[in-house]
Scaffold this motif. Structure first.
Motif, PDB file in Angstrom:
ATOM      1  N   ARG A 297       9.282   5.713 -10.937  1.00 30.79           N
ATOM      2  CA  ARG A 297      10.539   5.108 -11.381  1.00 30.79           C
ATOM      3  C   ARG A 297      10.305   3.766 -12.069  1.00 30.79           C
ATOM      4  N   THR A 298       9.450   2.935 -11.494  1.00 31.87           N
ATOM      5  CA  THR A 298       9.265   1.582 -12.016  1.00 31.87           C
ATOM      6  C   THR A 298       7.907   1.371 -12.659  1.00 31.87           C
ATOM      7  N   GLY A 299       6.946   2.241 -12.358  1.00 29.13           N
ATOM      8  CA  GLY A 299       5.604   2.082 -12.903  1.00 29.13           C
ATOM      9  C   GLY A 299       4.645   1.373 -11.978  1.00 29.13           C
ATOM     10  N   SER A 300       5.141   0.774 -10.873  1.00 28.74           N
ATOM     11  CA  SER A 300       4.293   0.014  -9.956  1.00 28.74           C
ATOM     12  C   SER A 300       4.457   0.511  -8.528  1.00 28.74           C
ATOM     13  N   VAL A 301       3.414   0.319  -7.727  1.00 25.08           N
ATOM     14  CA  VAL A 301       3.435   0.679  -6.313  1.00 25.08           C
ATOM     15  C   VAL A 301       2.888  -0.487  -5.504  1.00 25.08           C
ATOM     16  N   GLU A 302       3.127  -0.455  -4.201  1.00 23.98           N
ATOM     17  CA  GLU A 302       2.579  -1.492  -3.336  1.00 23.98           C
ATOM     18  C   GLU A 302       1.062  -1.341  -3.248  1.00 23.98           C
ATOM     19  N   ARG A 303       0.376  -2.470  -3.294  1.00 21.43           N
ATOM     20  CA  ARG A 303      -1.083  -2.433  -3.281  1.00 21.43           C
ATOM     21  C   ARG A 303      -1.625  -1.821  -1.985  1.00 21.43           C
ATOM     22  N   GLY A 304      -0.959  -2.105  -0.863  1.00 25.59           N
ATOM     23  CA  GLY A 304      -1.405  -1.537   0.404  1.00 25.59           C
ATOM     24  C   GLY A 304      -1.338  -0.020   0.405  1.00 25.59           C
ATOM     25  N   TRP A 305      -0.263   0.526  -0.168  1.00 24.07           N
ATOM     26  CA  TRP A 305      -0.128   1.989  -0.268  1.00 24.07           C
ATOM     27  C   TRP A 305      -1.227   2.565  -1.144  1.00 24.07           C
ATOM     28  N   ALA A 306      -1.507   1.898  -2.264  1.00 24.04           N
ATOM     29  CA  ALA A 306      -2.541   2.386  -3.173  1.00 24.04           C
ATOM     30  C   ALA A 306      -3.913   2.404  -2.501  1.00 24.04           C
ATOM     31  N   GLU A 307      -4.212   1.342  -1.741  1.00 23.52           N
ATOM     32  CA  GLU A 307      -5.520   1.279  -1.083  1.00 23.52           C
ATOM     33  C   GLU A 307      -5.632   2.267   0.070  1.00 23.52           C
ATOM     34  N   ARG A 308      -4.497   2.579   0.703  1.00 23.67           N
ATOM     35  CA  ARG A 308      -4.519   3.512   1.831  1.00 23.67           C
ATOM     36  C   ARG A 308      -4.543   4.973   1.371  1.00 23.67           C
TER      37      ARG A 308
END
Length: 228
Positions: free
Chosen positions: A209-220
């Motif tokens: 939707r926005t193009g960005s995600v939380e960094r913690g989610w990406a690393e997990r």
């Protein structure tokens, strides 16, 4: 209030004012968020999804008698179905002009050793953190992308044989109709699963939707993303 000598020295000049409660500095959001999709990629996904849903909805109106009676206007439904199917590859072809889109297509087309580990964990129903390593896209997303791309090409080919009756003999058109109908049902089931999984992952939806995600989610969830 009268200032004293030296009160405007280097310390006063470099010390920023304290932040208000609940606010963050200019770089805080950048530290918490990670860019996942470009605007062109989100446009391709939304447009392709809209055309796909239109194909499925019109197909349901053509093949399910209750819906056919409710909607009526069969000729219009057939026309919308044919043209939405014909336009389905267009967003992807236009998206090839985006460097980010081409880079993600290359990622989707490559299976890494950790993708096999992801599939083994899914087969064992192992949902522990770290048991399903993935790059920017996990193995399930890669398989889905490959399957849906192949299915769209088959649907386009069989649909053209059904649309332009002079392209092939009757036997071919009969076989094309059989494949088209049953593959449409399979696509509907797979799309329902895809949408259900998306609703179960708010961060994945936020990324699209926005193009960005939380960094913690990406690393997990995608620990090998940085390596790619």
């Amino acid at each position: 209030m009268t200032s004293t000598p030296g009160s405007a020295g280097p310390t006063a000049a470099t010390t920023p004012p304290p932040s208000e409660p609940g606010t963050a500095g200019p770089g805080a959001s950048a530290g918490r968020a990670r860019r996942r999709f470009s605007r062109a990629e989100r446009w391709v996904h939304r447009t392709t999804g809209a055309l796909m849903l239109l194909c499925v909805a019109t197909a349901a109106c053509l093949y399910l008698p209750p819906l056919a009676e409710l909607v009526g206007r069969r000729y219009l439904v057939v026309t919308v179905h044919e043209w939405s199917g014909l336009l389905l590859p267009v967003p992807v072809l236009l998206g090839l002009g985006s460097r980010a889109f081409r880079a993600d297509l290359r990622r989707l087309n490559r299976f890494a050793p950790y993708d096999k580990e992801w599939l083994r964990a899914v087969r064992r129903r192992d949902a522990r953190p770290g048991s399903r390593p993935a790059g920017k896209f996990n193995a399930g997303q890669k398989l889905y992308a490959a399957w849906i791309a192949g299915a769209v090409l088959v649907m386009l080919g069989t649909g053209l044989l059904m649309w332009f009756t002079g392209l092939a003999p009757v036997r071919w058109r009969t076989s094309a109709t059989f494949v088209h109908d049953w593959l449409a049902l399979a696509i509907g089931v797979v799309l329902a699963g895809h949408i259900g999984m998306a609703y179960g992952d708010p961060q994945a939806r936020r990324g699209m939707r926005t193009g960005s995600v939380e960094r913690g989610w990406a690393e997990r969830e995608h620990p090998h993303w940085k390596e790619e």
